[in-house]
Write an enzyme that holds these catalytic residues in place. Structure first.
Site, mmCIF file in Angstrom:
data_model
loop_
_atom_site.group_PDB
_atom_site.id
_atom_site.type_symbol
_atom_site.label_atom_id
_atom_site.label_comp_id
_atom_site.label_asym_id
_atom_site.label_seq_id
_atom_site.Cartn_x
_atom_site.Cartn_y
_atom_site.Cartn_z
ATOM 1 N N GLY A 101 0.802 -1.298 -0.018
ATOM 2 C CA GLY A 101 0.143 -0.067 -0.012
ATOM 3 C C GLY A 101 0.983 1.225 0.131
ATOM 4 O O GLY A 101 0.222 2.345 -0.237
ATOM 5 N N GLN A 117 -15.795 17.656 6.440
ATOM 6 C CA GLN A 117 -15.572 17.716 7.696
ATOM 7 C C GLN A 117 -14.877 19.016 8.303
ATOM 8 O O GLN A 117 -13.393 18.834 8.492
ATOM 9 C CB GLN A 117 -14.391 16.339 8.059
ATOM 10 N N ASP A 134 -30.744 21.914 -1.053
ATOM 11 C CA ASP A 134 -30.658 22.474 0.644
ATOM 12 C C ASP A 134 -30.586 23.986 0.802
ATOM 13 O O ASP A 134 -30.244 24.331 -0.323
ATOM 14 C CB ASP A 134 -29.500 21.580 1.423
ATOM 15 N N LYS A 168 -32.986 20.779 3.704
ATOM 16 C CA LYS A 168 -32.460 19.329 4.097
ATOM 17 C C LYS A 168 -32.049 19.220 5.263
ATOM 18 O O LYS A 168 -31.305 19.899 5.936
ATOM 19 C CB LYS A 168 -31.330 18.930 3.031
ATOM 20 N N ASP A 205 -26.287 21.332 -7.198
ATOM 21 C CA ASP A 205 -25.577 21.116 -6.024
ATOM 22 C C ASP A 205 -23.950 21.178 -6.255
ATOM 23 O O ASP A 205 -23.696 21.009 -7.533
ATOM 24 C CB ASP A 205 -25.890 19.715 -5.508
ATOM 25 N N SER A 207 -22.649 12.745 -3.898
ATOM 26 C CA SER A 207 -21.706 11.492 -3.368
ATOM 27 C C SER A 207 -22.611 10.462 -3.436
ATOM 28 O O SER A 207 -22.572 9.496 -4.440
ATOM 29 C CB SER A 207 -21.423 12.114 -1.842
ATOM 30 N N THR A 208 -23.345 9.985 -2.290
ATOM 31 C CA THR A 208 -24.194 8.787 -2.512
ATOM 32 C C THR A 208 -25.304 8.859 -3.210
ATOM 33 O O THR A 208 -25.903 7.890 -3.789
ATOM 34 C CB THR A 208 -24.511 8.438 -1.039
ATOM 35 N N GLY A 209 -25.546 10.164 -3.674
ATOM 36 C CA GLY A 209 -26.918 10.373 -4.453
ATOM 37 C C GLY A 209 -28.267 10.334 -3.528
ATOM 38 O O GLY A 209 -29.590 11.024 -3.915
ATOM 39 N N GLY A 210 -28.012 10.336 -2.275
ATOM 40 C CA GLY A 210 -28.957 10.210 -1.321
ATOM 41 C C GLY A 210 -29.913 11.580 -1.240
ATOM 42 O O GLY A 210 -31.052 11.414 -1.609
HETATM 43 C C1 R5P Z 1 -24.316 18.919 1.100
HETATM 44 O O1 R5P Z 1 -24.473 19.799 1.577
HETATM 45 C C2 R5P Z 1 -23.732 18.745 -0.440
HETATM 46 O O2 R5P Z 1 -24.183 20.210 -0.842
HETATM 47 C C3 R5P Z 1 -24.419 17.832 -1.009
HETATM 48 O O3 R5P Z 1 -25.769 18.057 -1.287
HETATM 49 C C4 R5P Z 1 -24.311 16.531 -0.431
HETATM 50 O O4 R5P Z 1 -22.923 16.201 -0.022
HETATM 51 C C5 R5P Z 1 -24.435 15.087 -1.339
HETATM 52 O O5 R5P Z 1 -24.367 14.005 -0.596
HETATM 53 P P1 R5P Z 1 -24.864 12.703 -1.095
HETATM 54 O O6 R5P Z 1 -25.091 12.673 -2.576
HETATM 55 O O7 R5P Z 1 -24.418 11.556 -0.306
HETATM 56 O O8 R5P Z 1 -26.456 12.969 -0.661
#
Ligand code: R5P
Length: 309
Positions: free
Chosen positions: A39, A99, A174, A197, A229, A233-236
């Site tokens: 690694g 973070q 959000d 959000k 946005d 990331s995860t799309g959630g």
């Molecule tokens: C959050 O404040 C960001 O602007 C994005 O909405 C968020 O990081 C997206 O993350 P995910 O796709 O995991 O919901």
């Protein structure tokens, strides 16, 4: 154009670096990078970088964020050890920017550590694109340029989709993204609304609240929606936003973002949730979606930084 200046990149980000090196008319040096079975990484740059202005452009992107950080630091160390005249670092997607504080007691402020590590290796100017939060920027004490890809993305939408005020509406998923979405909507001359959000800090579960607007111009009914946005990331977040949009009888849903991390099944999940198309920049290369090249944006800022000193 600039004789004593070179662009350094690791092999995985070559396309963006090639665009930049040809537009800036400066040589491109590819760092040789090897990851051993245990690694650990080894970086080799054959050129002597003494007295050169070194522009390092690096991907720090999933799934190898920490590995990419280490490789970037090693490239920077080589610039520093050789006695580079100046080190300019471009990291289009800034990792760990979410973070940016201890949300729960005992948490480490990761972006603070990233800032300190980068500064330790002698970087004098840093360029990043649409960093997640202004607070994340505040941990840097060097010259930082957080540039917005929103105008490029808006131009792309204008040129490739028939965006009209009556048909389209821009949505921020959000409240933190309101200004970004407003800027985007202003450029396209459309209306904009924002959802509210909340995310459970322990489980990560997302809840989206939406107040039905009282004016018809802000209604979602049969409108084409562009969700804007900074990152997916995860799309959630977008999946939940789509549920609200569909419940309010919108028509087509497009998603525009600066950084398409699209982890795991995020891409499929977004399409299943009703997203017609995702458009992002190429800060995180992804062949499955349309991407807008950010090299002109980086070019302008690099030239500006080089002129400054
Ligand atoms: C959050 O404040 C960001 O602007 C994005 O909405 C968020 O990081 C997206 O993350 P995910 O796709 O995991 O919901």
């Amino acid at each position: 154009m600039i004789n004593d200046t070179i662009l350094i990149v690791s092999p995985s980000f070559k396309q963006l670096a090639l665009n930049l090196s040809s537009s800036l008319n400066i040589p491109l040096v590819e760092a040789e990078i090897r990851t051993f079975t245990d690694g650990e990484n080894k970086v080799r740059i054959k050129e002597n970088l003494s007295n050169k202005r070194c522009i390092v452009i690096q991907p720090i992107i999933p799934p190898d964020v920490d590995k990419n950080i280490m490789q970037t630091l090693m490239i920077l160390k080589k610039c520093q050890d050789d006695g580079a005249a100046r080190i300019i670092l471009a990291i289009p997607y800034m990792p760990y920017a979410r973070q940016d504080k201890a949300f729960l007691e005992g948490e480490v402020i990761s972006i603070d550590l990233i800032a300190k590590l980068i500064e330790f290796t002698g970087v004098s100017s840093l360029i990043t694109v649409d960093i997640h939060s202004m607070r994340a920027l505040s941990y840097y004490s060097i010259d930082v340029h957080n540039v917005s890809a929103i105008p490029l993305l808006a131009d792309y939408m204008r040129e490739n989709f028939s965006v009209s005020k009556n048909k389209f509406i821009v949505v921020s998923p959000d409240q933190g993204g309101i200004q970004r979405a407003k800027d985007f909507a202003n450029l396209l001359k459309t209306d904009m609304i924002s959802f509210k959000k909340t995310r459970d800090k322990l489980t990560g579960e997302v809840i989206i609240d939406y107040e039905i607007p009282t004016t018809i111009s802000l209604s979602l009914y049969e409108r084409d929606v562009i969700i804007v946005d900074d990152m997916i990331s995860t799309g959630g977040t977008i999946v939940k936003a789509c549920d609200v949009l569909k419940a309010n009888n919108c028509q087509n849903i497009y998603v525009v973002c600066s950084h398409a991390l699209l982890l795991e099944n995020a891409h499929d999940n977004l399409l299943k949730a009703g997203v017609k198309e995702i458009i992002s920049t190429n800060s995180i290369p992804n062949e499955k979606i349309r991407q807008v090249d950010i090299s002109p944006l980086l070019h302008t800022n690099i030239v500006r930084i080089l002129k400054n000193k």
